[in-house]
Design a protein around this motif. Structure first.
Motif, PDB file in Angstrom:
ATOM      1  N   PHE A   1      39.936 -18.810  41.039  1.00 19.87           N
ATOM      2  CA  PHE A   1      40.530 -17.483  41.253  1.00 19.87           C
ATOM      3  C   PHE A   1      40.150 -16.513  40.131  1.00 19.87           C
TER       4      PHE A   1
ATOM      5  N   ARG B   1      37.357 -16.502  38.779  1.00 19.10           N
ATOM      6  CA  ARG B   1      35.895 -16.437  38.874  1.00 19.10           C
ATOM      7  C   ARG B   1      35.216 -17.118  37.698  1.00 19.10           C
TER       8      ARG B   1
ATOM      9  N   PHE C   1      50.401 -18.071  38.874  1.00 24.18           N
ATOM     10  CA  PHE C   1      49.917 -16.960  39.712  1.00 24.18           C
ATOM     11  C   PHE C   1      49.981 -15.641  38.928  1.00 24.18           C
ATOM     12  N   ALA C   2      51.066 -15.473  38.145  1.00 25.42           N
ATOM     13  CA  ALA C   2      51.206 -14.247  37.338  1.00 25.42           C
ATOM     14  C   ALA C   2      50.081 -14.155  36.304  1.00 25.42           C
TER      15      ALA C   2
ATOM     16  N   ILE D   1      47.061 -15.526  36.587  1.00 25.80           N
ATOM     17  CA  ILE D   1      45.816 -15.233  37.305  1.00 25.80           C
ATOM     18  C   ILE D   1      45.755 -13.733  37.624  1.00 25.80           C
ATOM     19  N   TYR D   2      46.878 -13.175  38.057  1.00 30.20           N
ATOM     20  CA  TYR D   2      46.936 -11.751  38.440  1.00 30.20           C
ATOM     21  C   TYR D   2      46.570 -10.871  37.244  1.00 30.20           C
ATOM     22  N   ASN D   3      47.234 -11.086  36.114  1.00 29.80           N
ATOM     23  CA  ASN D   3      46.895 -10.349  34.887  1.00 29.80           C
ATOM     24  C   ASN D   3      47.659 -10.988  33.724  1.00 29.80           C
TER      25      ASN D   3
ATOM     26  N   LEU E   1      39.494 -19.331  51.048  1.00 30.81           N
ATOM     27  CA  LEU E   1      39.505 -17.870  50.856  1.00 30.81           C
ATOM     28  C   LEU E   1      39.041 -17.144  52.124  1.00 30.81           C
TER      29      LEU E   1
ATOM     30  N   LYS F   1      41.593 -15.565  54.505  1.00 28.17           N
ATOM     31  CA  LYS F   1      42.241 -14.310  54.080  1.00 28.17           C
ATOM     32  C   LYS F   1      43.751 -14.384  54.285  1.00 28.17           C
TER      33      LYS F   1
ATOM     34  N   TYR G   1      48.545 -16.360  48.749  1.00 25.83           N
ATOM     35  CA  TYR G   1      48.179 -17.244  47.635  1.00 25.83           C
ATOM     36  C   TYR G   1      48.620 -18.671  47.939  1.00 25.83           C
TER      37      TYR G   1
ATOM     38  N   THR H   1      46.569 -20.129  50.733  1.00 28.54           N
ATOM     39  CA  THR H   1      45.211 -20.460  50.289  1.00 28.54           C
ATOM     40  C   THR H   1      45.198 -21.799  49.546  1.00 28.54           C
TER      41      THR H   1
END
Lengths: 274, 217
Positions: free
Chosen positions: A30, A32, A149-150, A152-154, A204, A207, A210, A213
């Protein structure tokens, strides 16, 4: 096929690692950073080579090598922000170089067995290790999935919100390294990288959310393992390599599914416009 | 309240801030303005405690801060998440909360309603427009009932109308809900109603009143 105990154990270990690998590796995909997962998988091979050449526990050395490699990648990423992929290249080169040289000091064919693994020769200790690490990964992701997840988001926003970003990143990487090290012996260090990235890449295409996926990636990974071992048994192929090919085939199917879904959606919207 | 006392900050290749002092009172609407590369984001990171000053002190008495960063995973068009999943991240803290899903859902829905995007809650974020994504980001910041929202160029990539709506929305959050707002903007006219403007230029931070037309970038 299932009348043999070694096949039952192979399926059990395969399914367990099939759950643990995409879960533990999803964060790097996630973000990359899939190539760093690849580098860690190679470094586990270098760890095994060090262990075999120095008469130390290969599994233990493999875990240590993965953790050190992760630290090197992170250090280079922070020091040379503009060349963040440099760390991956350094670790990959170092791992392949070390494994290649130390191969000369190990029993013939032993290190090679780690490339594609030997899931049909799994002993009780490896089975217990696979059960233990999968349980740890599943519990960790169940309890901390929102924090992960938080991050990964930022990660800065997560830090301001109170999430212990450094600690969670470290625990995640440690778990990831242990999963890779255990998987190297069973499904192979070259094959493990395909189960880190491909099931997530395939999911992915759906679509979805989270959570959806992650769930789909885990299902696709387990399906790859089951179909892969079954085909390998009847065709007398290498199980690890067959699992990798099945995973890629599922990815292609998911690409086709997405293309078909997009085409139908486009057609519907055109009809509505008319 | 946030106060910077004689703060200096240096990178490896030079000094960025030298002896900066200012104070942001509770509930103020503050704009940060400056040329590209002047250090606006670094100033925000110092205020938020994400980086430590080389010298001086940053005092922060705000109870709950929400940060809206310029770059998030929403910039990635294949990022897998629904609107409600992203907004619920605003409730995530240090401890895991596994069994408060009903209360969380209510708070997420309230934040979505406040930003006028409740019907989008089940949508995948990759299907949203730039303006809708900004609303999602601000709903994420609002959901935790913050006393201060810090926004780093929230208008990046927006068209004129979406930009105007965003600034209006931020002002109404400030006026109607008493939330302090600190945001980086490239447009001086956004800051007409600001309580103060902080101009970041040549390693220093100069304070102006909102609507002051003497600010020169």
């Amino acid at each position: 096929m299932l009348s043999y105990e070694f096949m039952r154990i192979a399926f059990l270990v395969g399914i367990l690692l099939g759950i643990a690998i995409p879960l533990a590796g999803s964060t790097v995909v996630f973000k990359r950073l899939s190539s760093s997962g690849d580098a860690l998988a190679h470094s586990s091979l270098a760890g095994v080579a060090i262990g075999l050449a120095a008469g130390l526990n290969p599994l233990g050395m493999s875990i240590v090598a993965c953790v050190i490699s992760f630290l090197i990648i992170e250090l280079i990423r922070k020091k040379f922000a503009k060349y963040s992929e440099l760390g991956v290249a350094v670790v990959l080169s170092l791992s392949v170089g070390l494994a290649g040289i130390l191969m000369n000091y190990t029993k013939e064919g032993y290190l090679e067995s780690y490339l594609f693994g030997s899931i049909l020769l799994v002993d009780k200790l490896q089975l217990y290790l696979a059960i233990g690490v999968t349980a740890l990964v599943v519990i960790f992701y169940f309890v901390f999935h929102k924090q992960i997840f938080a991050i990964i988001y930022n990660d800065s926003e997560a830090k301001v919100g109170g999430v212990k970003v450094g600690l969670l990143n470290f625990v995640q990487s440690l778990l990831f390294s242990i999963v890779i090290a255990i998987s190297a012996k069973t499904i192979g260090s070259l094959v493990v990288s395909s189960l880190i990235a491909i099931p997530v890449a395939a999911s992915l295409q759906a679509k979805t959310s989270y959570r959806g996926t992650l769930l789909l990636a885990t299902i696709l990974s387990v399906v790859s393992v089951i179909i892969g071992i079954t085909i390998a048994y009847y065709a007398s192929w290498t199980p690890g390599a067959t699992i990798a090919i099945v995973a890629v085939s599922l990815l292609v199917l998911m690409f086709l599914y997405r293309a078909l879904r997009d085409a139908i959606a486009k057609r519907r919207s055109l009809k509505t416009t008319k | 309240m946030i106060e910077l006392k004689n703060v200096s900050f240096s990178f490896e290749d030079g000094v960025l801030f030298q002896d900066v002092s200012f104070r942001v009172e509770d509930g103020q609407f503050v704009g940060i303005i400056g040329a590209n590369g002047a250090g606006k984001t670094t100033l925000i990171r110092l205020i938020l405690g994400l980086i430590k000053p080389s010298k001086g002190e940053v005092v922060n008495t705000e109870k709950k801060i929400a940060y809206v960063s310029q770059t998030t995973s929403l910039n990635d068009s294949s990022f897998p998440a629904t609107v409600e999943e992203i907004v619920s991240l605003g409730l995530v803290g240090a401890k895991p909360s596994l069994f408060h899903w009903k209360e969380e859902k209510e708070r997420v829905n309230a934040a979505l309603e406040k930003m006028d995007i409740l019907p989008l809650r089940k949508r995948v974020v990759s299907e949203l427009s730039g303006g809708q994504l900004q609303r999602v980001k601000i709903a994420k910041a609002l959901v935790g009932d913050p006393s201060l929202i810090v926004l780093d160029e929230p208008d990046a990539g927006m068209d004129h109308d979406s930009h105007e709506k965003l600034v209006e929305g931020l002002l109404s959050l400030h006026k109607d809900h008493g939330i302090a707002v600190l945001f980086i903007s490239h447009h001086l006219h956004d800051l007409e109603s600001a309580d103060q403007i902080l101009l970041v230029k040549d390693g220093s931070v100069t304070r102006y009143q909102g609507g002051d037309h003497h600010v020169e970038l």
